[in-house]
Design a protein around this motif. Structure first.
Motif, PDB file in Angstrom:
ATOM      1  N   ASN A  50      84.398 115.006  55.906  1.00 25.42           N
ATOM      2  CA  ASN A  50      84.366 116.437  56.218  1.00 25.42           C
ATOM      3  C   ASN A  50      83.925 117.315  55.052  1.00 25.42           C
ATOM      4  N   PHE A  51      84.495 117.104  53.868  1.00 25.94           N
ATOM      5  CA  PHE A  51      84.168 117.961  52.725  1.00 25.94           C
ATOM      6  C   PHE A  51      84.282 117.201  51.418  1.00 25.94           C
ATOM      7  N   ALA A  52      83.413 117.553  50.478  1.00 26.07           N
ATOM      8  CA  ALA A  52      83.639 117.208  49.075  1.00 26.07           C
ATOM      9  C   ALA A  52      84.411 118.392  48.512  1.00 26.07           C
ATOM     10  N   MET A  53      85.523 118.124  47.849  1.00 24.15           N
ATOM     11  CA  MET A  53      86.318 119.187  47.241  1.00 24.15           C
ATOM     12  C   MET A  53      86.195 119.068  45.727  1.00 24.15           C
ATOM     13  N   ILE A  54      85.638 120.103  45.117  1.00 22.33           N
ATOM     14  CA  ILE A  54      85.473 120.150  43.667  1.00 22.33           C
ATOM     15  C   ILE A  54      86.484 121.152  43.128  1.00 22.33           C
ATOM     16  N   VAL A  55      87.360 120.675  42.261  1.00 23.75           N
ATOM     17  CA  VAL A  55      88.370 121.522  41.635  1.00 23.75           C
ATOM     18  C   VAL A  55      88.056 121.578  40.143  1.00 23.75           C
ATOM     19  N   VAL A  56      87.722 122.771  39.663  1.00 21.95           N
ATOM     20  CA  VAL A  56      87.446 122.954  38.242  1.00 21.95           C
ATOM     21  C   VAL A  56      88.681 123.596  37.617  1.00 21.95           C
ATOM     22  N   TYR A  57      89.210 122.938  36.587  1.00 21.44           N
ATOM     23  CA  TYR A  57      90.366 123.503  35.882  1.00 21.44           C
ATOM     24  C   TYR A  57      89.939 123.936  34.487  1.00 21.44           C
ATOM     25  N   ARG A  58      90.775 124.731  33.856  1.00 21.32           N
ATOM     26  CA  ARG A  58      90.421 125.347  32.578  1.00 21.32           C
ATOM     27  C   ARG A  58      90.276 124.301  31.479  1.00 21.32           C
ATOM     28  N   SER A  59      91.375 123.623  31.163  1.00 19.92           N
ATOM     29  CA  SER A  59      91.379 122.690  30.046  1.00 19.92           C
ATOM     30  C   SER A  59      92.777 122.108  29.909  1.00 19.92           C
ATOM     31  N   PHE A  60      92.881 121.076  29.124  1.00 21.19           N
ATOM     32  CA  PHE A  60      94.169 120.436  28.865  1.00 21.19           C
ATOM     33  C   PHE A  60      95.188 121.417  28.290  1.00 21.19           C
ATOM     34  N   TYR A 104      83.351 131.323  35.940  1.00 23.07           N
ATOM     35  CA  TYR A 104      83.494 132.160  34.756  1.00 23.07           C
ATOM     36  C   TYR A 104      83.766 131.274  33.546  1.00 23.07           C
ATOM     37  N   ILE A 105      83.296 131.727  32.392  1.00 24.81           N
ATOM     38  CA  ILE A 105      83.475 130.993  31.144  1.00 24.81           C
ATOM     39  C   ILE A 105      84.235 131.881  30.167  1.00 24.81           C
ATOM     40  N   SER A 106      85.240 131.305  29.520  1.00 25.76           N
ATOM     41  CA  SER A 106      86.023 132.026  28.516  1.00 25.76           C
ATOM     42  C   SER A 106      85.851 131.361  27.158  1.00 25.76           C
ATOM     43  N   ASP A 107      86.174 132.126  26.111  1.00 26.69           N
ATOM     44  CA  ASP A 107      86.118 131.569  24.767  1.00 26.69           C
ATOM     45  C   ASP A 107      87.525 131.432  24.197  1.00 26.69           C
ATOM     46  N   LYS A 108      87.586 130.707  23.130  1.00 28.87           N
ATOM     47  CA  LYS A 108      88.827 130.320  22.459  1.00 28.87           C
ATOM     48  C   LYS A 108      89.630 131.531  21.976  1.00 28.87           C
ATOM     49  N   ARG A 109      90.953 131.514  22.269  1.00 28.84           N
ATOM     50  CA  ARG A 109      91.872 132.523  21.754  1.00 28.84           C
ATOM     51  C   ARG A 109      92.949 131.907  20.873  1.00 28.84           C
ATOM     52  N   SER A 110      93.111 130.589  20.941  1.00 36.23           N
ATOM     53  CA  SER A 110      94.125 129.917  20.127  1.00 36.23           C
ATOM     54  C   SER A 110      93.588 128.554  19.695  1.00 36.23           C
ATOM     55  N   GLU A 111      94.270 127.938  18.752  1.00 33.71           N
ATOM     56  CA  GLU A 111      93.840 126.633  18.246  1.00 33.71           C
ATOM     57  C   GLU A 111      93.930 125.534  19.309  1.00 33.71           C
ATOM     58  N   ALA A 112      94.778 125.721  20.321  1.00 34.23           N
ATOM     59  CA  ALA A 112      94.932 124.704  21.365  1.00 34.23           C
ATOM     60  C   ALA A 112      93.749 124.676  22.331  1.00 34.23           C
ATOM     61  N   GLU A 113      92.977 125.743  22.343  1.00 34.28           N
ATOM     62  CA  GLU A 113      91.892 125.872  23.310  1.00 34.28           C
ATOM     63  C   GLU A 113      90.570 125.369  22.735  1.00 34.28           C
ATOM     64  N   THR A 149      84.835 128.736  48.943  1.00 33.57           N
ATOM     65  CA  THR A 149      84.915 128.845  47.489  1.00 33.57           C
ATOM     66  C   THR A 149      86.045 129.780  47.099  1.00 33.57           C
ATOM     67  N   SER A 150      86.692 129.455  46.012  1.00 39.33           N
ATOM     68  CA  SER A 150      87.696 130.312  45.397  1.00 39.33           C
ATOM     69  C   SER A 150      87.464 130.226  43.898  1.00 39.33           C
ATOM     70  N   ILE A 151      87.037 131.339  43.315  1.00 40.09           N
ATOM     71  CA  ILE A 151      86.696 131.369  41.896  1.00 40.09           C
ATOM     72  C   ILE A 151      87.557 132.433  41.221  1.00 40.09           C
ATOM     73  N   GLN A 152      88.198 132.065  40.123  1.00 46.79           N
ATOM     74  CA  GLN A 152      89.030 133.007  39.378  1.00 46.79           C
ATOM     75  C   GLN A 152      88.451 133.252  37.990  1.00 46.79           C
ATOM     76  N   ASN A 153      88.728 134.434  37.458  1.00 47.64           N
ATOM     77  CA  ASN A 153      88.361 134.712  36.082  1.00 47.64           C
ATOM     78  C   ASN A 153      89.599 134.687  35.179  1.00 47.64           C
ATOM     79  N   MET A 154      90.733 134.357  35.761  1.00 49.74           N
ATOM     80  CA  MET A 154      92.009 134.228  35.054  1.00 49.74           C
ATOM     81  C   MET A 154      92.686 132.953  35.570  1.00 49.74           C
ATOM     82  N   PRO A 155      93.688 132.444  34.872  1.00 50.23           N
ATOM     83  CA  PRO A 155      94.304 131.190  35.311  1.00 50.23           C
ATOM     84  C   PRO A 155      95.182 131.309  36.554  1.00 50.23           C
ATOM     85  N   PHE A 156      95.532 132.510  36.971  1.00 51.38           N
ATOM     86  CA  PHE A 156      96.419 132.660  38.130  1.00 51.38           C
ATOM     87  C   PHE A 156      95.629 132.987  39.396  1.00 51.38           C
TER      88      PHE A 156
END
Length: 181
Positions: free
Chosen positions: A30-40, A106-115, A136-143
């Motif tokens: 039925n569908f390919a589901m692609i889930v993009v997450y921010r990072s570890f 959306y693409i974000s840049d580093k704000r802390s050493e963990a990122e 599609t569901s696209i966020q520019n924030m993690p929530f």
């Protein structure tokens, strides 16, 4: 901008287990589901993906082929898989920024050493076997990400009633000024 019912751009991700996942080569029922997450580094990603890991069998029973990926390196993606317990999911890494941008991520840049220096914000895509966009569901924030139980409930109804993708109407720029509410 991607529109439902239109063909999607190419999508390919390297896999932590080796090889790659290429949307054009997938054959979901039925569908390919692609889930993009921010990072570890993202604790909200951990919560969202561990919940997906638990619900993966339900989604697969609805004919979904699931990929979870990010721009993280292979090592960071492996850590996410292992430390977050993502045993039921196909995990990708090193997602290309130009390709992700073509999907509207959306693409974000580093704000802390963990990122990492750059990373994608969350996105979820359902693509039909004919390689057209369904959802599609696209966020520019993690929530604000979709809740898996609600998605499963909706997909059951969509598949039962053969509901087409919505949001496909494209208005020419000048027509937006004349549309009455």
């Amino acid at each position: 901008m991607l529109y439902p019912r239109d063909p999607v751009p190419p999508f390919r991700s390297e896999l932590v287990n080796g090889g790659s996942w290429d949307l054009a080569e997938r054959t979901p029922t039925n569908f390919a589901m692609i889930v993009v997450y921010r990072s570890f580094h993202c604790p909200i990603c951990k919560l969202h993906l561990t919940a997906l890991n638990e619900r993966a069998p339900e989604l697969e029973s609805l004919g979904l082929d699931i990929l979870v990926t990010s721009a993280d390196t292979r090592e960071r993606a492996e850590r996410a898989r292992e430390e977050w317990g993502l045993t039921r999911l196909t995990i990708g890494h090193s997602l290309d920024f130009a390709m992700g941008h073509s999907w509207g991520l959306y693409i974000s840049d580093k704000r802390s050493e963990a990122e990492p220096a750059l990373f994608f914000e969350p996105g979820l895509f359902l693509v039909k076997p004919d390689l057209t966009l369904f959802y599609t569901s696209i966020q520019n924030m993690p929530f604000g990400r979709p809740e898996w139980g609600q998605l499963i409930m909706a997909l059951n109804r969509i598949l039962e009633l053969d509901i087409p993708a919505r949001g496909q109407v494209k208005l020419p720029h000048h027509a937006l000024e004349t549309v009455s509410h």
